[in-house]
Design an enzyme around this catalytic site. Structure first.
Site, PDB file in Angstrom:
ATOM      1  N   ASP A   1      -9.020  -0.906   8.307  1.00 30.44           N
ATOM      2  CA  ASP A   1      -9.430   0.142   9.252  1.00 30.44           C
ATOM      3  C   ASP A   1      -9.939  -0.488  10.541  1.00 30.44           C
ATOM      4  OD1 ASP A   1      -8.839   2.319   7.659  1.00 30.44           O
ATOM      5  OD2 ASP A   1     -10.851   2.444   6.804  1.00 30.44           O
TER       6      ASP A   1
ATOM      7  N   ARG B   1      -6.513   1.940  -3.656  1.00 29.74           N
ATOM      8  CA  ARG B   1      -5.534   1.279  -2.805  1.00 29.74           C
ATOM      9  C   ARG B   1      -5.582  -0.233  -2.948  1.00 29.74           C
ATOM     10  NH1 ARG B   1      -7.920   3.894   1.530  1.00 29.74           N
ATOM     11  NH2 ARG B   1      -7.424   5.761   0.383  1.00 29.74           N
TER      12      ARG B   1
ATOM     13  N   ARG C   1       0.835  -1.201   0.000  1.00 32.94           N
ATOM     14  CA  ARG C   1       0.000   0.000   0.000  1.00 32.94           C
ATOM     15  C   ARG C   1       0.863   1.242   0.000  1.00 32.94           C
ATOM     16  NH1 ARG C   1      -4.830   2.324   3.421  1.00 32.94           N
ATOM     17  NH2 ARG C   1      -4.713   4.426   2.575  1.00 32.94           N
TER      18      ARG C   1
ATOM     19  N   ASP D   1      -6.657  -1.697   2.355  1.00 32.76           N
ATOM     20  CA  ASP D   1      -6.955  -0.758   3.423  1.00 32.76           C
ATOM     21  C   ASP D   1      -7.535  -1.572   4.572  1.00 32.76           C
ATOM     22  OD1 ASP D   1      -7.317   1.698   4.604  1.00 32.76           O
ATOM     23  OD2 ASP D   1      -9.137   2.191   3.484  1.00 32.76           O
TER      24      ASP D   1
HETATM   25  N1  ROI Z   1     -15.224   3.363  -1.227  1.00 33.05           N
HETATM   26  C1  ROI Z   1     -15.604   2.078  -1.122  1.00 33.05           C
HETATM   27  N2  ROI Z   1     -16.688   1.664  -1.793  1.00 33.05           N
HETATM   28  N3  ROI Z   1     -14.933   1.185  -0.358  1.00 33.05           N
HETATM   29  C2  ROI Z   1     -13.829   1.546   0.342  1.00 33.05           C
HETATM   30  O1  ROI Z   1     -13.226   0.704   1.039  1.00 33.05           O
HETATM   31  C3  ROI Z   1     -13.401   2.895   0.272  1.00 33.05           C
HETATM   32  N4  ROI Z   1     -12.313   3.347   0.968  1.00 33.05           N
HETATM   33  C4  ROI Z   1     -11.951   4.611   0.943  1.00 33.05           C
HETATM   34  C5  ROI Z   1     -12.661   5.644   0.132  1.00 33.05           C
HETATM   35  C6  ROI Z   1     -11.680   6.283  -0.835  1.00 33.05           C
HETATM   36  C7  ROI Z   1     -13.227   6.688   1.079  1.00 33.05           C
HETATM   37  N5  ROI Z   1     -13.749   5.090  -0.638  1.00 33.05           N
HETATM   38  C8  ROI Z   1     -14.129   3.790  -0.535  1.00 33.05           C
HETATM   39  O2  ROI Z   1     -10.924   4.989   1.676  1.00 33.05           O
END
Ligand code: ROI
Length: 163
Positions: free
Chosen positions: A101, A96, A87, A99
């Protein structure tokens, strides 16, 4: 006896670059392989429309883990796993490869320079709440004091489809 994994955490997974499904599956394997993390539940994976600037669709999912790590130590492990998948944080809200979180950590409200729990935008995001409601519908959002299933039902998530 001391509980080996006293804390429960919810983690959101997302990817929209490369082989996203394979990346999310191997990220789950990495979590499971970690000596201080036990993967308890994994949601289905969903194809979701990007929130933010135009970019490819995402694959999203959620897991619930148990861990003896503090929230910050868990965050560091998540960042380390993101790094394994290359990443690069180039563009704010851009595409990305992986991710991870940290959404929820027990019932904690954490405001730390590096970490805000519950994740500040989770209650508005179908791509988080649909998979999370699948595996943790009764977990109460510690600030809003409402179960995840209620928060999900309040959003229009019609376009979020399981793979
Ligand atoms: N949009 C979707 N559908 N899924 C994500 O995981 C995701 N992650 C993000 C942003 C760019 C806000 N948009 C996303 O970080």
């Amino acid at each position: 006896m001391r509980q080996p994994h006293p804390h429960r955490a919810a983690i959101a997974l997302g990817s929209n670059l490369g082989d996203s499904l394979a990346t999310l599956v191997s990220a789950c394997d990495r979590l499971q392989a970690h000596p201080q993390i036990a993967l308890k539940q994994r949601s289905s994976f969903y194809r979701t429309k990007p929130i933010g600037p135009p970019q490819p669709d995402y694959i999203n999912g959620c897991v619930v883990v148990e861990t003896e790590l503090t929230a910050i130590a868990l965050l560091d492990e998540l960042l380390a796993i993101e790094q394994v998948f290359g990443r690069e944080r180039l563009e704010h809200w851009g595409p990305r490869t992986l991710d991870l979180d940290l959404l929820l950590y027990d019932n904690a409200i954490i405001n730390h320079p590096r970490l805000h729990v519950p994740h500040p935008r989770m209650a508005e995001r179908g791509f988080v709440l649909v998979p999370l409601a699948e595996i943790a519908p009764t977990w109460r959002h510690p600030i809003l004091q409402r179960p995840i299933a209620d928060l999900q039902q309040a959003l229009n998530c019609a376009e979020i489809k399981a793979l």
